[in-house]
Design a protein around this motif. Structure first.
Motif, PDB file in Angstrom:
ATOM      1  N   ILE A 123       0.872  -1.174   0.000  1.00  0.00           N
ATOM      2  CA  ILE A 123       0.000   0.000   0.000  1.00  0.00           C
ATOM      3  C   ILE A 123       0.906   1.222   0.000  1.00  0.00           C
ATOM      4  O   ILE A 123       1.714   1.399   0.911  1.00  0.00           O
ATOM      5  CB  ILE A 123      -0.873   0.003   1.275  1.00  0.00           C
ATOM      6  CG1 ILE A 123      -1.738  -1.257   1.330  1.00  0.00           C
ATOM      7  CG2 ILE A 123      -1.735   1.254   1.333  1.00  0.00           C
ATOM      8  CD1 ILE A 123      -2.243  -1.570   2.733  1.00  0.00           C
ATOM      9  N   LEU A 124       0.771   2.049  -1.021  1.00  0.00           N
ATOM     10  CA  LEU A 124       1.625   3.238  -1.104  1.00  0.00           C
ATOM     11  C   LEU A 124       0.915   4.429  -0.477  1.00  0.00           C
ATOM     12  O   LEU A 124      -0.283   4.595  -0.637  1.00  0.00           O
ATOM     13  CB  LEU A 124       1.972   3.555  -2.557  1.00  0.00           C
ATOM     14  CG  LEU A 124       2.707   2.465  -3.330  1.00  0.00           C
ATOM     15  CD1 LEU A 124       3.340   3.033  -4.589  1.00  0.00           C
ATOM     16  CD2 LEU A 124       3.777   1.806  -2.476  1.00  0.00           C
ATOM     17  N   VAL A 125       1.670   5.238   0.220  1.00  0.00           N
ATOM     18  CA  VAL A 125       1.090   6.404   0.866  1.00  0.00           C
ATOM     19  C   VAL A 125       2.088   7.555   0.795  1.00  0.00           C
ATOM     20  O   VAL A 125       3.310   7.340   0.850  1.00  0.00           O
ATOM     21  CB  VAL A 125       0.676   6.056   2.327  1.00  0.00           C
ATOM     22  CG1 VAL A 125       1.848   5.547   3.127  1.00  0.00           C
ATOM     23  CG2 VAL A 125       0.034   7.222   3.031  1.00  0.00           C
ATOM     24  N   GLU A 126       1.549   8.764   0.627  1.00  0.00           N
ATOM     25  CA  GLU A 126       2.428   9.926   0.526  1.00  0.00           C
ATOM     26  C   GLU A 126       3.245  10.093   1.801  1.00  0.00           C
ATOM     27  O   GLU A 126       2.739   9.896   2.901  1.00  0.00           O
ATOM     28  CB  GLU A 126       1.593  11.189   0.318  1.00  0.00           C
ATOM     29  CG  GLU A 126       1.563  11.646  -1.128  1.00  0.00           C
ATOM     30  CD  GLU A 126       0.573  12.758  -1.321  1.00  0.00           C
ATOM     31  OE1 GLU A 126       0.727  13.800  -0.660  1.00  0.00           O
ATOM     32  OE2 GLU A 126      -0.363  12.555  -2.117  1.00  0.00           O
ATOM     33  N   GLY A 127       4.506  10.424   1.643  1.00  0.00           N
ATOM     34  CA  GLY A 127       5.347  10.639   2.817  1.00  0.00           C
ATOM     35  C   GLY A 127       6.158   9.408   3.197  1.00  0.00           C
ATOM     36  O   GLY A 127       7.079   9.497   3.992  1.00  0.00           O
ATOM     37  N   ILE A 128       5.782   8.237   2.657  1.00  0.00           N
ATOM     38  CA  ILE A 128       6.588   7.033   2.879  1.00  0.00           C
ATOM     39  C   ILE A 128       7.168   6.651   1.522  1.00  0.00           C
ATOM     40  O   ILE A 128       6.449   6.187   0.634  1.00  0.00           O
ATOM     41  CB  ILE A 128       5.738   5.844   3.419  1.00  0.00           C
ATOM     42  CG1 ILE A 128       4.857   6.257   4.589  1.00  0.00           C
ATOM     43  CG2 ILE A 128       6.632   4.647   3.742  1.00  0.00           C
ATOM     44  CD1 ILE A 128       5.560   6.412   5.905  1.00  0.00           C
ATOM     45  N   THR A 134       8.645  11.000   5.615  1.00  0.00           N
ATOM     46  CA  THR A 134       9.333  12.266   5.319  1.00  0.00           C
ATOM     47  C   THR A 134       8.490  13.472   5.744  1.00  0.00           C
ATOM     48  O   THR A 134       8.918  14.610   5.611  1.00  0.00           O
ATOM     49  CB  THR A 134       9.610  12.388   3.802  1.00  0.00           C
ATOM     50  OG1 THR A 134       8.369  12.224   3.100  1.00  0.00           O
ATOM     51  CG2 THR A 134      10.601  11.351   3.327  1.00  0.00           C
ATOM     52  N   ILE A 135       7.286  13.212   6.269  1.00  0.00           N
ATOM     53  CA  ILE A 135       6.426  14.308   6.713  1.00  0.00           C
ATOM     54  C   ILE A 135       7.064  14.976   7.942  1.00  0.00           C
ATOM     55  O   ILE A 135       7.557  14.293   8.843  1.00  0.00           O
ATOM     56  CB  ILE A 135       5.009  13.777   7.065  1.00  0.00           C
ATOM     57  CG1 ILE A 135       4.337  13.266   5.788  1.00  0.00           C
ATOM     58  CG2 ILE A 135       4.162  14.842   7.747  1.00  0.00           C
ATOM     59  CD1 ILE A 135       2.980  12.680   6.009  1.00  0.00           C
ATOM     60  N   ARG A 136       7.028  16.319   7.971  1.00  0.00           N
ATOM     61  CA  ARG A 136       7.729  17.016   9.039  1.00  0.00           C
ATOM     62  C   ARG A 136       6.952  17.003  10.359  1.00  0.00           C
ATOM     63  O   ARG A 136       7.483  16.664  11.395  1.00  0.00           O
ATOM     64  CB  ARG A 136       8.095  18.438   8.607  1.00  0.00           C
ATOM     65  CG  ARG A 136       9.602  18.687   8.795  1.00  0.00           C
ATOM     66  CD  ARG A 136      10.048  19.982   8.156  1.00  0.00           C
ATOM     67  NE  ARG A 136       9.999  19.922   6.702  1.00  0.00           N
ATOM     68  CZ  ARG A 136       9.760  20.986   5.928  1.00  0.00           C
ATOM     69  NH1 ARG A 136       9.521  22.151   6.466  1.00  0.00           N
ATOM     70  NH2 ARG A 136       9.778  20.874   4.614  1.00  0.00           N
TER      71      ARG A 136
END
Ligand code: NAP
Ligand code: MG
Length: 402
Positions: free
Chosen positions: A112-117, A378-380
């Motif tokens: 499962i792809l998700v933004e930030g990973i 990578t989310i701050r």
């Protein structure tokens, strides 16, 4: 209570340890408030498998053949340590193995792809779905330790008693021998499951073996795939705008590392074992990998790719907070609900499942996530949450979306 209606029940297979805890939370918090859930419940928890002499596993498999769609929680495959822990009468077989044998199925695993990973392989943009042949080869082998000089032969006796003999090797000292097999029947089922799944998902299919070296064994896999493709799937693939691509396994591996993803990769049993762990960890986390067993007769069983997360369960029993990621288990439920909705013509059920998936990913994209994801995100602005808090946070977003 006016939940979304269902027609046919799902086969619900409950399981063990931390995933059994998550199972109940997911149902109570994310599904039952919205869906008039219909399931036929089978308790595959190890205690109940032991109490029923594992009959419950066979019954759950038969129910899947009758109802068509199942959702399964992770279960313990007993080892020696589990014998005293659960007071087992026997070291029961893996339920997944039992069910797979009953349904003659192929297991498809998808990250499962998700933004930030970000996947560790930077060119991967879309999921690589892995199909592993689940029968034969080195997993059903006969091995022999050669004690010293002698002749090793491959002997086949047909039904009429006619014997064929081939020399494997003339040993002049100690060594090893291994006999492996597969059947045209099993390879054909595997091929049909893969072609059907690729069509279902409208993605290309890659298949690879080592047929240049294994001119009979691996070549048989290649021929069966090609024959079935030509006879049954070629026209449908063209219509769907997808391709079937065969290459050598080493070429496939090299191409996978520089592709952008978005295809189904069919692997022989051993290749699939090794490559699915590689693909799962390169995409980020085992807790973000879904798994579905598809039978050639069109039965589906959805589950998470990971196990029962034993270490977290023992923490839970001590009353400690855990950081278990429930995404793959939630997606097992949504996969099954979507499939049930498609088959029974229930667009509201399909939409609900899609919204639950959306809410789950949105939670992570908004920075709320379990510990293991936080370590790579990578989310701050991040907030690390415990197992139950994570599910509550998903619920908040689900309500926002619905
Ligand atoms: P596991 O349950 O997959 O867990 C191994 C480790 O991976 C965990 O200790 C944890 O690492 C991490 N992990 C896995 N899933 C996670 C999640 N959802 N959230 C956060 N971290 C996660 O494998 P196992 O501990 O080797 O096996 C436990 C039991 O599961 C065994 O009895 C085995 O037979 C069974 N099993 C069942 C299935 C199945 O039913 N399909 C599949 C595999 C294994 P940290 O400890 O570092 O946090
Ligand atoms: Mg493995």
């Amino acid at each position: 209570m006016n939940g979304i209606a269902m027609k046919t029940p799902l086969v619900e297979m409950d399981g063990d340890e931390m995933t059994r805890i998550l199972w109940q939370w997911i149902k109570d918090i994310l599904i039952l408030p919205y869906v008039d859930l219909k399931t036929e419940y089978y308790d595959l928890g190890l205690k109940h498998r032991n109490d029923t002499n594992d009959q419950v596993t066979a019954e759950a498999g038969m129910a899947t053949k009758r109802l068509g769609v199942a959702v399964k929680c992770a279960t313990i495959t007993p080892n020696a340590a589990r014998m005293p822990e659960y007071g087992l009468k026997q070291m029961w077989k893996s339920p997944n193995g039992t069910i797979r044998a009953m349904l003659d199925g192929t297991v498809f695993r998808e990250p499962i792809l998700v933004e930030g990973i970000k996947p560790f392989v930077s060119v991967w943009k879309k999921p690589i779905v892995l199909a592993r042949h689940a029968y034969g080869d080195v997993y059903k082998n006969t091995e022999f330790k050669v004690p010293g000089a002698g002749k090793a032969e491959l002997v086949f006796t047909d039904e009429k008693g006619h014997v064929t003999r081939q020399t494997i090797h003339d040993f002049d000292g100690p060594g090893i021998i291994q006999g492996i097999h597969n059947t045209d029947g099993s390879i054909s089922s595997f091929a049909r499951s893969c072609f059907t799944y690729a069509l279902d998902r409208k993605i290309d299919l890659w298949f690879a073996t080592k047929d240049t070296i294994s001119k009979i064994y691996d070549h048989r896999f290649k021929d069966i795939f090609q024959d079935i493709f030509e006879a049954e799937f070629k026209a449908r693939f063209k219509e769907a705008g997808i391709v079937y691509f065969y290459t050598l396994i080493d070429d496939a591996v090299a191409r996978v590392m520089r592709c952008e993803g978005g295809f189904l990769w069919a692997c022989k049993n051993y290749d699939g074992d090794v490559m699915s762990d590689m693909v799962a960890s390169a995409f980020g986390s085992l807790a973000m990998m879904t798994s579905v067993l598809v039978s050639p007769d069109g039965f589906y069983e959805y589950e998470a790719a990971h196990g029962t997360v034993q270490r977290h369960y023992y923490q839970h029993l001590e009353g400690k907070q855990t950081s278990t990621n429930s995404i793959a288990t939630i997606f097992a439920w949504t996969g099954a609900l979507k499939k049930r909705g498609e088959i029974d013509g229930l667009p509201k059920l399909v939409r609900f499942a899609e919204m639950l998936e959306r809410a789950s990913l949105l939670t992570i994209e908004e920075g709320v996530m379990p510990k293991e994801l936080a370590a790579m995100s990578t989310i701050r602005e991040k907030r690390v949450v415990h197992s139950m808090e994570f599910i509550d946070e998903i619920r908040i977003r689900l309500d926002r979306l619905l």
